[in-house]
Design a protein around this motif. Structure first.
Motif, PDB file in Angstrom:
ATOM      1  N   THR A  23       0.862  -1.183   0.000  1.00 21.81           N
ATOM      2  CA  THR A  23       0.000   0.000   0.000  1.00 21.81           C
ATOM      3  C   THR A  23       0.900   1.234   0.000  1.00 21.81           C
ATOM      4  O   THR A  23       1.950   1.256   0.628  1.00 21.81           O
ATOM      5  CB  THR A  23      -0.921   0.037   1.237  1.00 21.81           C
ATOM      6  OG1 THR A  23      -0.123  -0.091   2.397  1.00 21.81           O
ATOM      7  CG2 THR A  23      -1.941  -1.068   1.203  1.00 21.81           C
ATOM      8  N   CYS A  27      -0.934  -0.713  14.063  1.00 18.33           N
ATOM      9  CA  CYS A  27      -1.932  -1.461  13.283  1.00 18.33           C
ATOM     10  C   CYS A  27      -2.403  -2.684  14.046  1.00 18.33           C
ATOM     11  O   CYS A  27      -1.619  -3.336  14.739  1.00 18.33           O
ATOM     12  CB  CYS A  27      -1.335  -1.951  11.961  1.00 18.33           C
ATOM     13  SG  CYS A  27      -0.951  -0.649  10.833  1.00 18.33           S
ATOM     14  N   LEU A  50       2.465  -2.473   4.846  1.00 17.18           N
ATOM     15  CA  LEU A  50       1.262  -3.281   4.682  1.00 17.18           C
ATOM     16  C   LEU A  50       1.029  -3.524   3.191  1.00 17.18           C
ATOM     17  O   LEU A  50       1.508  -2.769   2.339  1.00 17.18           O
ATOM     18  CB  LEU A  50       0.040  -2.569   5.265  1.00 17.18           C
ATOM     19  CG  LEU A  50       0.008  -2.356   6.780  1.00 17.18           C
ATOM     20  CD1 LEU A  50      -1.312  -1.701   7.170  1.00 17.18           C
ATOM     21  CD2 LEU A  50       0.197  -3.658   7.541  1.00 17.18           C
ATOM     22  N   LYS A  55      -1.952  -4.697   0.026  1.00 19.83           N
ATOM     23  CA  LYS A  55      -3.380  -4.559  -0.328  1.00 19.83           C
ATOM     24  C   LYS A  55      -4.205  -5.643   0.358  1.00 19.83           C
ATOM     25  O   LYS A  55      -5.336  -5.413   0.774  1.00 19.83           O
ATOM     26  CB  LYS A  55      -3.556  -4.659  -1.850  1.00 19.83           C
ATOM     27  CG  LYS A  55      -2.998  -3.471  -2.608  1.00 19.83           C
ATOM     28  CD  LYS A  55      -3.949  -2.284  -2.532  1.00 19.83           C
ATOM     29  CE  LYS A  55      -3.380  -1.096  -3.305  1.00 19.83           C
ATOM     30  NZ  LYS A  55      -4.075   0.160  -2.963  1.00 19.83           N
ATOM     31  N   GLU A  59      -5.439  -4.755   3.876  1.00 18.98           N
ATOM     32  CA  GLU A  59      -6.366  -3.645   4.090  1.00 18.98           C
ATOM     33  C   GLU A  59      -7.705  -4.096   4.683  1.00 18.98           C
ATOM     34  O   GLU A  59      -8.250  -3.453   5.567  1.00 18.98           O
ATOM     35  CB  GLU A  59      -6.612  -2.900   2.774  1.00 18.98           C
ATOM     36  CG  GLU A  59      -5.454  -1.996   2.389  1.00 18.98           C
ATOM     37  CD  GLU A  59      -5.682  -1.289   1.063  1.00 18.98           C
ATOM     38  OE1 GLU A  59      -6.596  -1.690   0.316  1.00 18.98           O
ATOM     39  OE2 GLU A  59      -4.919  -0.337   0.780  1.00 18.98           O
ATOM     40  N   GLU A 101      -7.842  -4.577   8.618  1.00 19.92           N
ATOM     41  CA  GLU A 101      -7.366  -3.559   9.559  1.00 19.92           C
ATOM     42  C   GLU A 101      -8.474  -3.003  10.442  1.00 19.92           C
ATOM     43  O   GLU A 101      -9.564  -2.662   9.978  1.00 19.92           O
ATOM     44  CB  GLU A 101      -6.670  -2.415   8.796  1.00 19.92           C
ATOM     45  CG  GLU A 101      -6.003  -1.467   9.782  1.00 19.92           C
ATOM     46  CD  GLU A 101      -5.046  -0.491   9.127  1.00 19.92           C
ATOM     47  OE1 GLU A 101      -4.917  -0.510   7.893  1.00 19.92           O
ATOM     48  OE2 GLU A 101      -4.439   0.293   9.876  1.00 19.92           O
ATOM     49  N   LYS A 116      -9.440   0.001  12.199  1.00 22.70           N
ATOM     50  CA  LYS A 116      -9.053   1.411  12.048  1.00 22.70           C
ATOM     51  C   LYS A 116      -9.005   2.161  13.379  1.00 22.70           C
ATOM     52  O   LYS A 116      -8.404   3.220  13.477  1.00 22.70           O
ATOM     53  CB  LYS A 116     -10.036   2.130  11.107  1.00 22.70           C
ATOM     54  CG  LYS A 116     -10.144   1.501   9.729  1.00 22.70           C
ATOM     55  CD  LYS A 116      -8.989   1.900   8.837  1.00 22.70           C
ATOM     56  CE  LYS A 116      -9.229   1.430   7.405  1.00 22.70           C
ATOM     57  NZ  LYS A 116      -8.011   1.475   6.589  1.00 22.70           N
TER      58      LYS A 116
END
Ligand SMILES: [Fe+2]
Length: 396
Positions: free
Chosen positions: A65, A73, A367, A369, A372, A375, A377
């Motif tokens: 990313t 994270c 990180l 793709k 994603e 995650e 947030k």
């Protein structure tokens, strides 16, 4: 690693060694780090060089990313039951740098109808869930839940898994994965203060010695592609081998924890080393026994490393959001530490039942793709919430 031999080998290397029909066995020397690292000598029934067909390579590379974003994270992969059909397509790289990558892998297919060879990296498979066998020219290597399976680069292999839950954590290393240098004597033996020794390391057994002729596909990983090589004899045609280079299994349950009166630093948990990263095992153990010990970790500024924890078993489920199969990444550049209220709650705790794998890298992790979608947030702000639970994973 230590010296091991299996099957038939001649009394002296590089000498004539004949098959029952009078032809020579085909010797292959497998060396690492040029001729300076560990190596093994293999004896094939057929030459290992007989390429029958080369097909088009297949792209096989994760996507980082962009741009890089400095933040704590939490990747929660707990809900995943399958990441793909096949062992290779199911390998999802979540974090990576030039030294190593960290993947999850839960294939739905239990057998591979091809062989795989990683020509550019050593692989460590941590078997979180599952049981099976690694089949390679070196023999059969059975593995089960809790095992690290360490596969040096260029070992040709296929995996067969038993039915049931299957979850692998895969660490791929651009450099050789080794036991910890400070635990080895000058001549390589694991020393008395090592948390494990040679008896805990399980080599392959039962050579397959397959003679059949046919189409044997080996998918070879190198430079972002899977190269499709078809050979006319099975790669499992070894009659014997010896040396230091072979795949092995080591159970995290055989790692003997090192404890103390006060909080012990992460290096006591170190299990393997690679160039610019380490792999550590957090296992059930007694907590610190000084009368005023603080079992919860201190706040920590890791100025030279990114710290990844993979939560395998334990009471971390009591911590908000962290689940069995979660990853946390605490990058260098930001301090991290216990959640609010957890230090007081930890006082007086006698033992932990946690099981976790930590990967500390000395270069930043990016990180991908594929990460994603996992995650959480809210995690970067989670130290501000008063969630009050005790994170049992006792890594600072
Ligand atoms: Fe830390």
């Amino acid at each position: 690693m230590y010296y091991h031999r299996l099957g038939s080998i001649p009394p002296k290397r590089h000498t004539q060694f004949r098959q029952p029909d009078g032809t020579l066995y085909k010797e292959e020397l497998v060396t690492s780090e040029g001729f300076s690292g560990i190596y093994s000598t293999l004896y094939h029934i057929n030459p290992p060089t007989r390429i029958k067909k080369i097909k088009e390579p297949i792209r096989f590379a994760p996507t980082k990313t962009e741009p890089y974003n400095l933040r704590h994270c939490h990747l929660n992969t707990s809900a995943v039951t399958s990441t793909g059909t096949d062992y290779l397509s199911a390998r999802k790289v979540l974090m990576m740098n030039n030294d190593c990558s960290i993947s999850i892998c839960s294939p739905s297919a239990r057998k591979m109808d091809y062989f795989y060879k990683n020509a550019e990296g050593d692989e460590v498979l941590f078997v979180h869930d599952g049981k099976g066998v690694l089949i390679s020219p070196f023999g059969r290597l059975e593995f089960r839940q809790g095992d690290y399976v360490v596969i040096p680069r260029t070992v040709i292999y296929k995996l067969e898994f038993e039915e049931g839950p299957l979850r692998l954590l895969i660490i791929e290393s651009a450099s050789p994965v080794e036991t910890v240098k400070r635990y080895r004597s000058q001549l390589g033996q694991l020393l008395e203060h090592s948390p494990y020794c040679e008896r805990d390391i399980r080599p392959p057994a039962d050579l397959i010695a397959e003679r059949g002729e046919g189409d044997f596909l080996i998918q070879i990983k190198k430079e972002g592609y899977l190269h499709q090589y078809v050979y006319d004899y099975s790669p499992l045609d070894l009659i014997g081998w010896d040396g230091f280079l072979w795949p092995y299994a080591f159970s995290i349950h055989d790692f003997e924890p090192i404890t103390g009166r006060i909080h012990q630093p992460p290096p006591v948990h170190q299990t393997f080393q690679g160039h610019n990263f380490v792999i550590c095992s957090f296992v059930p153990r007694l907590f610190d026994y000084h009368p005023k010990a603080v079992p919860a970790p201190y706040n920590h500024s890791n100025i030279d490393s990114d710290e990844v924890l993979y939560y395998a078993e334990g009471n971390f489920m009591s911590r908000k959001g962290i689940a069995r199969g979660s990853f946390t990444l605490h990058p260098g550049g930001l301090p991290h530490g216990p959640h609010p209220g957890t230090v007081e709650k930890s006082l007086g705790a006698k033992e932990t039942h946690e099981l976790a794998v930590m990967i500390d890298t000395f270069r930043p992790l990016h990180l991908t793709k594929d990460a994603e979608g996992f995650e959480d947030k809210d995690y970067p702000m989670s130290w501000t919430e008063n969630n009050g639970s005790f994170n049992e994973v006792n890594a600072p």
